[in-house]
Motif scaffolding. Structure first.
Motif, PDB file in Angstrom:
ATOM      1  N   ALA A 151     -14.989  37.431  17.898  1.00 12.21           N
ATOM      2  CA  ALA A 151     -14.156  36.319  17.455  1.00 12.21           C
ATOM      3  C   ALA A 151     -12.920  36.842  16.724  1.00 12.21           C
ATOM      4  O   ALA A 151     -11.807  36.374  16.962  1.00 12.21           O
ATOM      5  CB  ALA A 151     -14.962  35.388  16.546  1.00 12.21           C
ATOM      6  N   ALA A 152     -13.098  37.827  15.853  1.00 12.39           N
ATOM      7  CA  ALA A 152     -11.959  38.391  15.131  1.00 12.39           C
ATOM      8  C   ALA A 152     -11.009  39.094  16.096  1.00 12.39           C
ATOM      9  O   ALA A 152      -9.784  38.955  15.988  1.00 12.39           O
ATOM     10  CB  ALA A 152     -12.453  39.374  14.071  1.00 12.39           C
ATOM     11  N   LEU A 162     -35.420  40.756  14.431  1.00 10.51           N
ATOM     12  CA  LEU A 162     -34.353  40.765  13.424  1.00 10.51           C
ATOM     13  C   LEU A 162     -33.178  41.675  13.802  1.00 10.51           C
ATOM     14  O   LEU A 162     -32.027  41.238  13.691  1.00 10.51           O
ATOM     15  CB  LEU A 162     -34.923  41.158  12.059  1.00 10.51           C
ATOM     16  N   PRO A 163     -33.377  42.906  14.275  1.00  5.94           N
ATOM     17  CA  PRO A 163     -32.219  43.728  14.660  1.00  5.94           C
ATOM     18  C   PRO A 163     -31.392  43.106  15.789  1.00  5.94           C
ATOM     19  O   PRO A 163     -30.166  43.184  15.796  1.00  5.94           O
ATOM     20  CB  PRO A 163     -32.838  45.056  15.104  1.00  5.94           C
ATOM     21  N   VAL A 164     -32.054  42.460  16.734  1.00  6.68           N
ATOM     22  CA  VAL A 164     -31.333  41.825  17.840  1.00  6.68           C
ATOM     23  C   VAL A 164     -30.504  40.654  17.313  1.00  6.68           C
ATOM     24  O   VAL A 164     -29.337  40.474  17.704  1.00  6.68           O
ATOM     25  CB  VAL A 164     -32.321  41.357  18.933  1.00  6.68           C
ATOM     26  N   ILE A 165     -31.073  39.880  16.418  1.00  9.87           N
ATOM     27  CA  ILE A 165     -30.366  38.730  15.847  1.00  9.87           C
ATOM     28  C   ILE A 165     -29.157  39.196  15.046  1.00  9.87           C
ATOM     29  O   ILE A 165     -28.053  38.663  15.189  1.00  9.87           O
ATOM     30  CB  ILE A 165     -31.330  37.882  14.992  1.00  9.87           C
ATOM     31  N   VAL A 225     -23.298  39.981  14.372  1.00  7.09           N
ATOM     32  CA  VAL A 225     -22.196  40.888  14.054  1.00  7.09           C
ATOM     33  C   VAL A 225     -21.281  41.045  15.268  1.00  7.09           C
ATOM     34  O   VAL A 225     -20.050  41.017  15.134  1.00  7.09           O
ATOM     35  CB  VAL A 225     -22.744  42.254  13.577  1.00  7.09           C
ATOM     36  N   GLY A 226     -21.847  41.172  16.434  1.00  4.01           N
ATOM     37  CA  GLY A 226     -21.043  41.291  17.648  1.00  4.01           C
ATOM     38  C   GLY A 226     -20.213  40.044  17.899  1.00  4.01           C
ATOM     39  O   GLY A 226     -19.042  40.122  18.276  1.00  4.01           O
TER      40      GLY A 226
END
Length: 88
Positions: free
Chosen positions: A26-27, A12-15, A20-21
């Protein structure tokens, strides 16, 4: 086939970090492009048929009256290579 390894809580933390990255990247890439396109859209407004016709009418009024109009000239009018050269 059991899908339980896909939902392992240790992934879950990797996902979350990946999502988020990806969103941040993208932003980081799309915000400058969006701002550039907004500026180009504003510049394009100066070249609509109505805006060009208005500049021509202002130029004709100035030429027929012999006095400059009360409004300051557009920067695009000053940079117009097709405009007649001022007599010195």
């Amino acid at each position: 086939m059991d899908a339980s390894p896909l939902f392992n809580p240790e992934y879950l933390p990797v996902i979350v970090a990946t999502l988020v990255g990806f969103g941040a990247l993208a932003a980081l890439l799309l915000v400058p492009i969006s701002r550039f396109l907004d500026r180009e859209q504003e510049v394009a407004q100066d070249w609509t048929p109505e805006a060009v016709a208005e500049r021509i009418r202002k130029r004709q009024r100035t030429a027929t009256n012999g006095t400059p109009s009360s409004e300051p000239p557009d920067s695009s009018e000053q940079d117009d290579p097709d405009a007649p050269a001022a007599a010195s």
